[in-house]
Design a protein around this motif. Sequence first.
Motif, PDB file in Angstrom:
ATOM      1  N   ASP A 256       0.743  -1.201  -0.095  1.00  0.00           N
ATOM      2  CA  ASP A 256       0.165  -0.185   0.108  1.00  0.00           C
ATOM      3  C   ASP A 256       0.898   1.240  -0.061  1.00  0.00           C
ATOM      4  O   ASP A 256       1.699   1.461   0.847  1.00  0.00           O
ATOM      5  N   ALA A 257       0.417   2.124  -0.831  1.00  0.00           N
ATOM      6  CA  ALA A 257       1.598   3.305  -1.058  1.00  0.00           C
ATOM      7  C   ALA A 257       1.186   4.378   0.044  1.00  0.00           C
ATOM      8  O   ALA A 257       2.135   5.245   0.388  1.00  0.00           O
ATOM      9  N   ARG A 258       0.109   4.274   0.773  1.00  0.00           N
ATOM     10  CA  ARG A 258      -0.319   5.217   1.844  1.00  0.00           C
ATOM     11  C   ARG A 258       0.548   4.829   2.882  1.00  0.00           C
ATOM     12  O   ARG A 258       0.594   3.772   3.546  1.00  0.00           O
ATOM     13  N   ARG A 262       1.251   1.378   5.760  1.00  0.00           N
ATOM     14  CA  ARG A 262       2.453   0.331   5.629  1.00  0.00           C
ATOM     15  C   ARG A 262       2.911  -0.388   6.956  1.00  0.00           C
ATOM     16  O   ARG A 262       2.875   0.221   7.896  1.00  0.00           O
ATOM     17  N   ARG A 334      -5.466  -5.335  -5.253  1.00  0.00           N
ATOM     18  CA  ARG A 334      -4.086  -6.230  -5.418  1.00  0.00           C
ATOM     19  C   ARG A 334      -4.441  -7.511  -5.050  1.00  0.00           C
ATOM     20  O   ARG A 334      -5.079  -7.865  -4.145  1.00  0.00           O
ATOM     21  N   ASP A 339       0.372  -8.268  -3.069  1.00  0.00           N
ATOM     22  CA  ASP A 339       0.480  -7.828  -1.737  1.00  0.00           C
ATOM     23  C   ASP A 339       0.441  -9.266  -0.944  1.00  0.00           C
ATOM     24  O   ASP A 339      -0.455  -9.230  -0.140  1.00  0.00           O
TER      25      ASP A 339
END
Length: 367
Positions: A256-258, A262, A334, A339
């Motif tokens: 997750d890019a946020r 993470r 994802r 993921d």
Amino acid sequence: MIRTRLGVVKEITGTRKGLTECLVEAAGEIQRAVNYDELTGQLQAGDQVLLNTTAVYKKLGTGGFHFVMANLSRPEKEVQPAGHIMKMRYSPCQVKVLSVEDPDSPHAAVMQQTDSLDGTPVIIGTLHSMLAPAAAALKKLGGGRLQVAYLMTDGAALPLPLSKLVDELKAKGLIQQTVTCGHAFGGDLEAINIYTGLFACKAVAGADVIIAAMGPGIVGSGSRYGFTGVEQGEIINAVNILGGRPIAIPRLSFADARPRHRGISHHTRTALGRIALTKATVTLPKLAPDKMETVLQQLEASGISQKHQIAVLDAQPALAALQEYNLQVTTMGRGVTEDPEFFLAAGAAGIYAADILSGSKSADSTI
């Protein structure tokens, strides 16, 4: 506010228990729509329908379809006589169900007599996508002998028939019974709240293991408490009050890019570190050393490792089970390849619960 449009059913594209998928012509376009049969009755091609088009218009994450609010070609529906409990109360869509607590229910007597879960493992998730790896691991590690009940809360979608995943898991024998509690409806059994929902899973459905999680369509925000999945903490409390054994799935991701999601998501840190007032086992998969260090630091800083038992185990069998049962599940778009830690964390809970019931021990360490 609701955005409504008139439409005409052009084609029935799919059905499953309680739900009809169709193509409708609305505003000169052919678009997808969903009809809940318990609310608005059966559909057929040519029916004129009133559609709730809000989510598609706002480009929300509902899969790109409208919802049928009424069948104008056949507006009159007959309410079945059994049951006195209304769900989605005081809304135009309120629906009458026969709940397990109802005096007219064939299960009323056993529900009256039940006051403990007697140590039953209860796996508690936050996202609907956690259901598949947990159930697959239970099936594989339990040798297909375990009776698994899914308790769907009202934290997200209210109609259980919306979930294609549940339909698939039942068809493949990974879940035997479903219970919908609160305002959620459409399960094999209906319950008024989380407490009687848990008892229904144990005493009526005969579950060896319960998986409690909301349906598809979770609501979240960037704030620590603004997430329907924080119900995980309250469910842990409920399971302990009723004498069960709570096993919490952490929301875990390194894809997750946020930043707030993470490692261990900030929402999990809130649910387990602040909202849960009683102890659970939080299952973690084995991770690469750098990722494990990040996760352990987050657990320490949030107070989770002081409040709960942390069990670390090899969760790879859960991913093998997903493949074996041909479950193509995703989270936030994802899959397992993109993921893996998310699915490993959910699978670890299923493996741990299966171990409890078999008397074996696969956890490498507990904290």
